[in-house]
Design a protein around this motif. Structure first.
Motif, PDB file in Angstrom:
ATOM      1  N   UNK A   1       0.831  -1.204   0.000  1.00 53.51           N
ATOM      2  CA  UNK A   1       0.000   0.000   0.000  1.00 53.51           C
ATOM      3  C   UNK A   1       0.870   1.260   0.000  1.00 53.51           C
ATOM      4  N   UNK A   2       1.973   1.208   0.774  1.00 48.22           N
ATOM      5  CA  UNK A   2       2.838   2.389   0.901  1.00 48.22           C
ATOM      6  C   UNK A   2       3.616   2.688  -0.367  1.00 48.22           C
ATOM      7  N   UNK A   3       4.092   1.629  -1.025  1.00 52.35           N
ATOM      8  CA  UNK A   3       5.052   1.798  -2.116  1.00 52.35           C
ATOM      9  C   UNK A   3       4.642   2.818  -3.178  1.00 52.35           C
ATOM     10  N   UNK A   4       3.468   2.666  -3.829  1.00 53.72           N
ATOM     11  CA  UNK A   4       3.184   3.575  -4.945  1.00 53.72           C
ATOM     12  C   UNK A   4       3.155   5.042  -4.532  1.00 53.72           C
ATOM     13  N   UNK A   5       2.593   5.325  -3.355  1.00 50.39           N
ATOM     14  CA  UNK A   5       2.532   6.726  -2.908  1.00 50.39           C
ATOM     15  C   UNK A   5       3.944   7.258  -2.689  1.00 50.39           C
ATOM     16  N   UNK A   6       4.765   6.469  -1.995  1.00 52.70           N
ATOM     17  CA  UNK A   6       6.133   6.911  -1.717  1.00 52.70           C
ATOM     18  C   UNK A   6       6.938   7.096  -2.999  1.00 52.70           C
ATOM     19  N   UNK A   7       6.743   6.198  -3.958  1.00 52.47           N
ATOM     20  CA  UNK A   7       7.474   6.320  -5.228  1.00 52.47           C
ATOM     21  C   UNK A   7       7.125   7.642  -5.898  1.00 52.47           C
ATOM     22  N   UNK A   8       5.814   7.954  -5.934  1.00 49.83           N
ATOM     23  CA  UNK A   8       5.385   9.166  -6.611  1.00 49.83           C
ATOM     24  C   UNK A   8       5.958  10.405  -5.916  1.00 49.83           C
ATOM     25  N   UNK A   9       5.895  10.402  -4.584  1.00 50.57           N
ATOM     26  CA  UNK A   9       6.398  11.559  -3.838  1.00 50.57           C
ATOM     27  C   UNK A   9       7.904  11.726  -4.045  1.00 50.57           C
ATOM     28  N   UNK A  10       8.654  10.611  -3.968  1.00 54.47           N
ATOM     29  CA  UNK A  10      10.102  10.698  -4.166  1.00 54.47           C
ATOM     30  C   UNK A  10      10.418  11.239  -5.546  1.00 54.47           C
ATOM     31  N   UNK A  11       9.730  10.696  -6.558  1.00 52.32           N
ATOM     32  CA  UNK A  11      10.012  11.142  -7.918  1.00 52.32           C
ATOM     33  C   UNK A  11       9.791  12.646  -8.044  1.00 52.32           C
ATOM     34  N   UNK A  12       8.651  13.122  -7.503  1.00 56.75           N
ATOM     35  CA  UNK A  12       8.350  14.554  -7.584  1.00 56.75           C
ATOM     36  C   UNK A  12       9.407  15.391  -6.872  1.00 56.75           C
ATOM     37  N   UNK A  13       9.763  14.967  -5.639  1.00 50.73           N
ATOM     38  CA  UNK A  13      10.735  15.761  -4.878  1.00 50.73           C
ATOM     39  C   UNK A  13      12.086  15.790  -5.576  1.00 50.73           C
ATOM     40  N   UNK A  14      12.496  14.643  -6.149  1.00 46.49           N
ATOM     41  CA  UNK A  14      13.788  14.593  -6.833  1.00 46.49           C
ATOM     42  C   UNK A  14      13.760  15.485  -8.077  1.00 46.49           C
ATOM     43  N   UNK A  15      12.636  15.462  -8.783  1.00 47.00           N
ATOM     44  CA  UNK A  15      12.516  16.310  -9.969  1.00 47.00           C
ATOM     45  C   UNK A  15      12.580  17.793  -9.629  1.00 47.00           C
ATOM     46  N   UNK A  16      12.097  18.138  -8.426  1.00 49.47           N
ATOM     47  CA  UNK A  16      12.059  19.553  -8.053  1.00 49.47           C
ATOM     48  C   UNK A  16      13.424  20.125  -7.685  1.00 49.47           C
ATOM     49  N   UNK A  17      14.433  19.244  -7.529  1.00 43.74           N
ATOM     50  CA  UNK A  17      15.782  19.759  -7.236  1.00 43.74           C
ATOM     51  C   UNK A  17      16.314  20.429  -8.516  1.00 43.74           C
ATOM     52  N   UNK A  18      16.749  21.685  -8.415  1.00 42.25           N
ATOM     53  CA  UNK A  18      17.155  22.415  -9.622  1.00 42.25           C
ATOM     54  C   UNK A  18      18.269  21.696 -10.394  1.00 42.25           C
ATOM     55  N   UNK A  19      18.198  21.782 -11.720  1.00 46.59           N
ATOM     56  CA  UNK A  19      19.159  21.073 -12.577  1.00 46.59           C
ATOM     57  C   UNK A  19      20.582  21.566 -12.328  1.00 46.59           C
ATOM     58  N   UNK A  20      20.765  22.871 -12.062  1.00 45.96           N
ATOM     59  CA  UNK A  20      22.145  23.364 -11.945  1.00 45.96           C
ATOM     60  C   UNK A  20      22.882  22.807 -10.735  1.00 45.96           C
ATOM     61  N   UNK A  21      22.134  22.319  -9.714  1.00 50.04           N
ATOM     62  CA  UNK A  21      22.804  21.634  -8.608  1.00 50.04           C
ATOM     63  C   UNK A  21      23.540  20.408  -9.133  1.00 50.04           C
ATOM     64  N   UNK A  22      22.807  19.640  -9.951  1.00 52.35           N
ATOM     65  CA  UNK A  22      23.395  18.410 -10.501  1.00 52.35           C
ATOM     66  C   UNK A  22      24.580  18.757 -11.386  1.00 52.35           C
ATOM     67  N   UNK A  23      24.379  19.762 -12.240  1.00 58.34           N
ATOM     68  CA  UNK A  23      25.432  20.128 -13.184  1.00 58.34           C
ATOM     69  C   UNK A  23      26.698  20.555 -12.441  1.00 58.34           C
ATOM     70  N   UNK A  24      26.529  21.321 -11.366  1.00 61.89           N
ATOM     71  CA  UNK A  24      27.685  21.766 -10.589  1.00 61.89           C
ATOM     72  C   UNK A  24      28.436  20.565 -10.040  1.00 61.89           C
ATOM     73  N   UNK A  25      27.668  19.606  -9.485  1.00 62.30           N
ATOM     74  CA  UNK A  25      28.297  18.432  -8.896  1.00 62.30           C
ATOM     75  C   UNK A  25      29.010  17.600  -9.955  1.00 62.30           C
ATOM     76  N   UNK A  26      28.358  17.397 -11.084  1.00 64.24           N
ATOM     77  CA  UNK A  26      28.960  16.584 -12.152  1.00 64.24           C
ATOM     78  C   UNK A  26      30.200  17.288 -12.710  1.00 64.24           C
ATOM     79  N   UNK A  27      30.119  18.619 -12.809  1.00 59.34           N
ATOM     80  CA  UNK A  27      31.248  19.373 -13.345  1.00 59.34           C
ATOM     81  C   UNK A  27      32.466  19.288 -12.435  1.00 59.34           C
ATOM     82  N   UNK A  28      32.217  19.094 -11.145  1.00 64.13           N
ATOM     83  CA  UNK A  28      33.329  18.942 -10.199  1.00 64.13           C
ATOM     84  C   UNK A  28      33.942  17.547 -10.282  1.00 64.13           C
ATOM     85  N   UNK A  29      33.393  16.696 -11.134  1.00 69.30           N
ATOM     86  CA  UNK A  29      33.972  15.376 -11.323  1.00 69.30           C
ATOM     87  C   UNK A  29      33.291  14.295 -10.509  1.00 69.30           C
TER      88      UNK A  29
END
Lengths: 295, 286
Positions: free
Chosen positions: B143-171
């Motif tokens: 019962x928990x899984x689908x709700x948690x999956x959806x929430x995690x996906x949304x929260x992860x998507x909401x993290x700005x792209x440039x955070x990731x780019x900065x981290x990846x650019x640092x190697x």
């Protein structure tokens, strides 16, 4: 010469394998739903070894002691409470969504959002218990019937339980309509209500339909609240005040006294499978609607 | 009728709808608390339940509710975060992704009684767990899984792209970026999702009747996962539907109030830290 240090290699390897872990946990969703369909369906379809599909779906004679397994009254009961609860709950929920999205002052909207979350947080047994202690006696007194349990009591409780689904999803849909459409309508001299009726509601229609179908899915599968107020009698309801039963309520009442693997038990599993198929159908309809929205 | 008058009338109706929706909720909560709070006492909340005599408590049921919830979250949180991160970070727009999404949505609409019967076939019968706390917890995970999956996906998507780019650019590798940058920033959203799920799971009944059972062990606190574990919500249903105790209405009133209070506290406890966390993260970046 070593171009990539050992430490870095381990990191890259780690990176590679984490990816598989992520894919595995995501694929688990598919594995789970397929397993549910196979096992519940498999157990349920065993019924047809002893009972003909015609009897199961089109006979209302449910008497496991007498080897009669007609589930028609439960199917009709389920469909009836679902439709009735939507008729009662959807207009109120939709009006509430319009109110929250377009009419309410900001502070009131801020109160109503967590309030709709609270609706969801109330356990279904609590809804059922309140139905049992307030709505059933209320119906008994004011509609002048001697039982009070039945379709009407179940539909009222379900109508309340589906409110948050309709309110929150419809509100999101209404808020997502581009401001320019609304402004264009107002600039043409339309009143706020004319704008809502002729511009906002048609544009938000896919989202509103989705909310109603999700609400139907919740209503058709609701077990505890319905079981406590519907009367649990395997008979075709001919009036709103007659005790009857639905697919989930009948399962929860009888599963405990049924030997696993008996024809009786299998028939209950088949009823669960019918529920499962109904809810999967609703997901497919919602996907249809969502696809149309893009085009 | 003039359009203006009609507009006023419609506005009035919408106000009415809003007030009715708030009113029903307020009436519900007040009624449950009004009826139930007088029943709540130390003996009731922490006492042993009784099958026949009046005066039984709900101590063991309360413990089981939390124990089953905790076990099911322990299983479902890592899985859901894995699946949510996959959908948000790795998944390409292909058939497999579409299938996983369809499965998650379908799983979210499966009626809980169907999940209960499924758990009964798999965990209770096939794996031989019997009516047990672990069987209930594992079924609750579904019962928990689908709700948690959806929430995690949304929260992860909401993290700005440039955070990731900065981290990846640092190697940093992708996994390092996810673990050190994306997940910490997605945490407030994930915590809110866990709270919503926990509240729902705490009140769940249909799933647990045929997996965790309707009886409790002799001790109030029993960590044995193979023991049957009736929860508070199941108890409320059981005393009203099948129970023989003479004070069943009181027990149901008390259990209802206790459930509502617990869920409200749970929401407050988790939403506030997540809000603070959100503010801190917001102040640090952007």
């Amino acid at each position: 010469m070593q171009l990539v240090s050992k430490e870095h290699k381990t990191k890259l390897l780690y990176d590679h394998y984490m990816r598989y872990l992520f894919i595995a946990s995501a694929s688990l969703m598919t594995i789970i739903i397929v397993t549910i369909i196979v096992f519940v369906g498999g157990q349920g379809l065993l019924t047809f070894k002893e009972v003909s599909p015609l009897d199961f779906f089109f006979s209302a004679k449910w008497d496991p002691m007498g080897l009669e397994y007609g589930a028609l009254s439960f199917i009709v009961g389920s469909l009836a409470v679902t439709v009735l609860s939507i008729l009662l709950g959807a207009p109120l929920g939709l009006a509430g969504a319009i109110f929250m999205a377009k009419i309410a002052p900001a502070w009131l909207s801020k109160i109503m959002r967590p309030a709709t979350d609270l609706y969801v947080a109330i356990p279904s047994v609590v809804y059922g218990f309140v139905g049992l202690t307030i709505i059933v006696p209320f119906i008994r007194t004011y509609f002048n019937v001697n039982i009070g349990f039945g379709l009407l009591a179940a539909s009222i409780i379900l109508a309340i339980m589906i409110l948050p689904t309709i309110v929150s999803i419809s509100e999101d849909a209404l808020r997502a309509v581009p401001k320019s459409l609304e402004e264009a309508s107002l600039a043409l001299g339309a009143t706020r209500w004319q704008t809502i009726w002729h511009v906002l509601l048609p544009s938000a229609l896919p989202g509103i339909l989705t909310s109603i179908i999700l609400a139907m899915a919740r209503a058709v599968g609701e077990t505890m609240a319905v079981q406590m107020v519907i009367g649990n009698t395997p008979q075709l309801a001919t009036s709103l005040f007659m005790p009857t039963s639905t697919l989930p309520s009948e399962i929860v009442v009888e599963m405990g006294n049924t030997p696993f693997g008996s024809a009786w038990g299998n028939a209950l599993f088949l009823m669960a499978f019918v529920l499962l198929v109904l809810s999967l159908l609703m997901i497919l309809i919602i996907r249809r609607i969502a696809r149309k929205k893009v085009i | 009728m003039s359009a203006k008058l009609f507009d006023k009338l419609a506005t009035l109706l919408m106000w009415l709808a809003g007030i009715v929706i708030l009113g029903i909720l307020a009436a519900f909560l007040l009624y449950i608390l009004y009826k139930g709070v007088p029943v709540l006492s130390w003996d009731f909340i922490f006492g042993k339940s009784s099958d026949i005599q009046a005066g039984g408590g709900v101590g063991a049921q309360l413990f089981n509710s939390f124990y089953i919830l905790l076990l099911s979250l322990l299983v479902s949180i890592p899985l859901a975060i894995g699946a949510g991160v996959y959908l948000a970070e790795y998944a390409r727009d292909n058939k497999l992704t579409d299938l996983i999404r369809l499965s998650t949505e379908s799983l979210a609409t499966v009626p809980s009684i169907v999940l209960g019967l499924f758990g009964m076939i798999i965990f209770v019968n096939a794996l031989g767990m019997g009516f047990s706390i672990i069987g209930g917890a594992l079924t609750l995970t579904l019962l928990n899984l689908p709700v948690l999956v959806r929430v995690t996906e949304e929260s992860v998507r909401n993290v700005p792209v440039h955070y990731r780019e900065a981290s990846l650019a640092l190697g940093a590798t992708k996994w390092q970026t996810i673990w050190r940058v994306v997940l910490p920033n997605a945490l407030p959203g994930i915590i809110t999702g866990i709270t919503l799920t926990a509240g729902r799971a705490l009140g769940e009944t249909a799933i647990l009747i045929f997996t965790a059972g309707t009886t409790v062990g002799r001790q109030i606190v029993n960590f044995d996962v193979t023991a049957a574990g009736e929860t508070l919500a199941v108890h409320l249903w059981y005393v009203m539907a099948v129970g023989l105790v003479p004070d069943r209405v009181e027990i149901a009133n008390g259990s209802g109030a206790l459930l509502i209070i617990t869920i409200l506290i749970l929401n407050l406890l988790f939403t506030i830290p997540s809000k603070i966390l959100q503010r801190k993260l917001g102040a640090g970046g952007h």
